[in-house]
Scaffold this active site. Structure first.
Site, PDB file in Angstrom:
ATOM      1  N   HIS A   1      13.535 -49.043  21.242  1.00 31.25           N
ATOM      2  CA  HIS A   1      14.888 -49.556  21.446  1.00 31.25           C
ATOM      3  C   HIS A   1      15.392 -50.262  20.187  1.00 31.25           C
ATOM      4  O   HIS A   1      16.570 -50.181  19.849  1.00 31.25           O
ATOM      5  CB  HIS A   1      14.934 -50.514  22.644  1.00 31.25           C
ATOM      6  CG  HIS A   1      14.662 -49.832  23.949  1.00 31.25           C
ATOM      7  ND1 HIS A   1      13.657 -50.235  24.793  1.00 31.25           N
ATOM      8  CD2 HIS A   1      15.258 -48.780  24.543  1.00 31.25           C
ATOM      9  CE1 HIS A   1      13.650 -49.445  25.864  1.00 31.25           C
ATOM     10  NE2 HIS A   1      14.613 -48.556  25.731  1.00 31.25           N
TER      11      HIS A   1
ATOM     12  N   HIS B   1      11.297 -52.156  23.874  1.00 30.29           N
ATOM     13  CA  HIS B   1      10.193 -51.800  22.973  1.00 30.29           C
ATOM     14  C   HIS B   1      10.699 -51.411  21.579  1.00 30.29           C
ATOM     15  O   HIS B   1      11.913 -51.382  21.327  1.00 30.29           O
ATOM     16  CB  HIS B   1       9.315 -50.722  23.597  1.00 30.29           C
ATOM     17  CG  HIS B   1      10.069 -49.518  24.065  1.00 30.29           C
ATOM     18  ND1 HIS B   1      10.670 -48.649  23.200  1.00 30.29           N
ATOM     19  CD2 HIS B   1      10.325 -49.067  25.320  1.00 30.29           C
ATOM     20  CE1 HIS B   1      11.250 -47.694  23.886  1.00 30.29           C
ATOM     21  NE2 HIS B   1      11.081 -47.924  25.182  1.00 30.29           N
TER      22      HIS B   1
ATOM     23  N   LYS C   1      13.042 -54.003  32.241  1.00 33.81           N
ATOM     24  CA  LYS C   1      11.860 -53.434  31.588  1.00 33.81           C
ATOM     25  C   LYS C   1      11.742 -53.972  30.164  1.00 33.81           C
ATOM     26  O   LYS C   1      12.618 -54.681  29.676  1.00 33.81           O
ATOM     27  CB  LYS C   1      11.963 -51.908  31.566  1.00 33.81           C
ATOM     28  CG  LYS C   1      11.860 -51.293  32.956  1.00 33.81           C
ATOM     29  CD  LYS C   1      11.626 -49.802  32.827  1.00 33.81           C
ATOM     30  CE  LYS C   1      11.757 -49.106  34.163  1.00 33.81           C
ATOM     31  NZ  LYS C   1      11.866 -47.657  33.999  1.00 33.81           N
TER      32      LYS C   1
HETATM   33  N1  ARG Z   1      17.384 -45.981  28.609  1.00 35.00           N
HETATM   34  C1  ARG Z   1      16.712 -44.884  27.990  1.00 35.00           C
HETATM   35  C2  ARG Z   1      15.294 -45.274  27.586  1.00 35.00           C
HETATM   36  O1  ARG Z   1      15.001 -46.433  27.439  1.00 35.00           O
HETATM   37  C3  ARG Z   1      17.416 -44.366  26.775  1.00 35.00           C
HETATM   38  C4  ARG Z   1      18.764 -43.774  27.043  1.00 35.00           C
HETATM   39  C5  ARG Z   1      19.149 -42.752  26.045  1.00 35.00           C
HETATM   40  N2  ARG Z   1      20.429 -42.182  26.283  1.00 35.00           N
HETATM   41  C6  ARG Z   1      20.747 -41.242  27.152  1.00 35.00           C
HETATM   42  N3  ARG Z   1      22.015 -40.888  27.260  1.00 35.00           N
HETATM   43  N4  ARG Z   1      19.837 -40.666  27.881  1.00 35.00           N
HETATM   44  O2  ARG Z   1      14.466 -44.407  27.392  1.00 35.00           O
END
Ligand code: ARG
Length: 578
Positions: free
Chosen positions: A145, A142, A139
């Site tokens: 991140h 963005h 994905k």
């Molecule tokens: N991969 C997730 C996203 O892009 C963020 C993860 C955050 N951490 C967690 N332990 N949920 O939205």
């Protein structure tokens, strides 16, 4: 840096009031510096002393202030005592001020500083697990991140500099239906060559194509579901393709993180907790916390009174959700790392998710859930590059470097540089970081290339420029040995202002450690740069008599050390030339 003086004044107060020294340390702070204005150095808050019992909490506070000030005598350390509104201001002997601040900073200028201030004793030491960045495979990477990456890196650096053991963790979005689609889509749109050549881009393309296809093609959707089922059931062909996608992605990311100056101790991910999920579900069941709805989904009801708060943890087909994997992951981390605190860094849209996560852990009997924290941040609007919307982290870094390189090509110094590209990259990244850290993290902001890359004004470029200028001053005066220096030669106001400001460094770090906001440290450094510019103008090193030159060089190398140290904590790699 205020620690020596803080302790000395606390001891003085302790003797006068026959109380323990420890009561006075938290009531003392460095006085903020105002440009071109003489100020005292340290300030004692009487209201803090009234709350912590060092002074009676009743009676007129101003009279109390005056009375205490009258009891205190000047000495070889304190050259002046004055009162303000519910505060007593102390001015330190000028020579001692310079000496005790600059001596511990040594003659190096690369930012290795030992921090020991009583203030820090009250902070919890131990193991901090910081989870940040956490992009999703195939994905978009963005702006959220990017923010998570730099904020998490700052928090990890800060905790480390305050003596905590830090575990830096990246929790990849490496599981879920997107892999069903990707797996199914790869046989149709994928190419092994392109996957090797440009993995992130290729996976993203396949993902976009297969998503489109699945919108109108029932068969694609079925194939995707089937592939995901194979994954969840651990079928080797599916797993091996998935593993390949994951491995390639991680190694690509490692490369880009390196450019950003960020690293991780652990690349974990949602996929790691598949097996644990079943165990979590059983535990929820055993505790009578899991309910099955009419639709067949599994929920945990966290409602209090008429405030409904329901969390779905199982789909009707029995597969897990984002939160279920997070529950399993948290338990796993606690067992593996025995952290004293765990910090999750994501945008504020996930605040509710983390609240529910911590609540569920709590009702499951994990009291350590109250040592888990979510650091939320706001949205970035308009993050674009010249070629359009940002899809990959690399695009932002490339653009920052290219723009900075163009700006630098107008400066004559660039031509003398060994590796202008590398410098442009580091300075460009500082610009991104400073733009991001200026306000409170919860706030949204508008991404603006031109504004963040300005050389004047409070930007990352200005921080780097000041650092490079200090380095150049030190280089140009390498014939002057500043190992010993006469601290009484630093009595001009612009030098004193710099010293007084340095006095605040520990406090500022403490403040940032309390609320995990980088703005305190950043604003401190920006102000240090402004004060340094005045000192630089007023206090030439070259051409001054030997002893004066020595003392000034020492002032500038100490300043450079603190600046470099602070920049590194923010995640900025200082450049020596630009
Ligand atoms: N991969 C997730 C996203 O892009 C963020 C993860 C955050 N951490 C967690 N332990 N949920 O939205």
């Amino acid at each position: 840096m205020a620690s020596f003086f803080g302790r000395a004044i606390a001891a003085k107060l302790a003797r006068t009031l026959h109380q323990s020294e420890d009561l006075f340390i938290p009531a003392l702070s460095a006085v903020p510096v105002f440009k071109k204005q003489q100020t005292a150095d340290l300030r004692l808050s009487i209201s803090i002393l009234r709350t912590n019992g060092a002074l009676p909490a009743s009676g007129d506070i101003q009279m109390q202030t005056e009375h205490l000030a009258n009891q205190l005598k000047r000495d070889s350390l304190v050259q002046d005592i004055a009162t303000g509104s519910a505060v007593i201001n102390f001015t330190i002997n000028r020579k001692l001020l310079a000496q005790k601040i600059l001596e511990p900073l040594g003659t190096g200028h690369h930012g290795k500083i030992e921090l020991h201030n009583e203030l820090f004793n009250s902070l919890k030491k131990g193991t901090t697990l910081v989870e940040y960045s956490s992009p999703n495979i195939a994905k978009k990477f963005h702006a959220g991140h990017l923010r998570s990456t730099i904020i998490g890196n700052f928090i990890a650096n800060l905790k480390e500099s305050l003596g905590n053991k830090v575990i830096r963790m990246n929790y990849l979005g490496d599981w879920g239906m997107q892999f069903g689609l990707l797996g199914a889509g790869f046989s149709q749109f994928g190419s092994k060559e392109q996957l090797k050549e440009n993995p992130l881009q290729h996976l993203f393309e396949v993902y976009v194509k297969v998503n489109k296809e699945a919108e109108h093609n029932e068969e694609t959707m079925l194939a995707a579901r089937d592939f995901y089922r194979q994954l969840e059931q651990n079928e080797s062909r599916a797993v091996s393709l998935w593993q390949q996608f994951r491995d390639i992605t991680v190694s690509e990311y490692q490369h880009v993180y390196k450019r950003l100056g960020v690293h991780f101790d652990v690349y974990s991910g949602e996929s790691f907790h598949q097996e644990r999920v079943q165990e979590v579900v059983r535990q929820l069941q055993n505790r009578g916390l899991l309910k099955t709805t009419e639709k067949g989904t599994g929920i945990v009801d966290l409602s209090v009174g008429d405030r409904s708060n329901v969390c779905t943890v199982l789909r009707s087909d029995g597969t897990s959700l984002y939160i279920t994997r997070d529950i399993a992951a948290a338990i796993d981390r606690e067992e593996k790392y025995h952290f004293d605190e765990m910090i999750y860094v994501t945008d504020k849209s996930q605040t509710h998710h983390f609240q529910q996560l911590f609540q569920i852990l709590q009702v499951m009997g994990h009291s350590w859930a109250d040592r888990c924290h979510h650091v939320p941040f706001g949205l970035v609007k308009g993050m674009k590059t010249r070629t359009g919307e940002v899809v990959f982290l690399e695009d932002i870094l490339d653009e920052a470097r290219a723009r900075m390189l163009t700006n630098m090509s107008h400066s004559k110094m660039t031509k003398e540089m060994d590796d202008p590209e590398d410098t442009a990259q580091k300075v460009g990244i500082s610009a991104l970081i400073v733009q991001d850290f200026k306000g409170p993290l919860q706030g949204d902001y508008k991404f603006d290339w031109d504004k963040m890359l300005q050389a004047q004004g409070d930007t990352g470029v200005f921080l780097q420029y000041t650092h490079a200028r200090l380095c150049s001053l030190i280089r140009m005066n390498d014939d002057i040995d500043a190992a010993t220096f006469d601290a009484s030669l630093l009595s001009e106001q612009s030098g004193v202002s710099v010293l007084q400001h340095l006095l605040r460094y520990d406090e500022v770090l403490y403040q940032s450690a309390q609320d995990l906001q980088p703005k305190h440290l950043l604003n401190f450094l920006l102000k240090l740069c402004h004060l340094t510019a005045s000192a630089h103008r007023d206090l030439p090193v070259k051409g001054s008599p030997q002893q004066i030159a020595q003392a000034r060089k020492r002032l500038f190398s100490g300043t450079c050390s603190v600046l470099a140290n602070g920049m590194r904590i923010l995640g900025i790699i200082p450049v020596d030339k630009m």
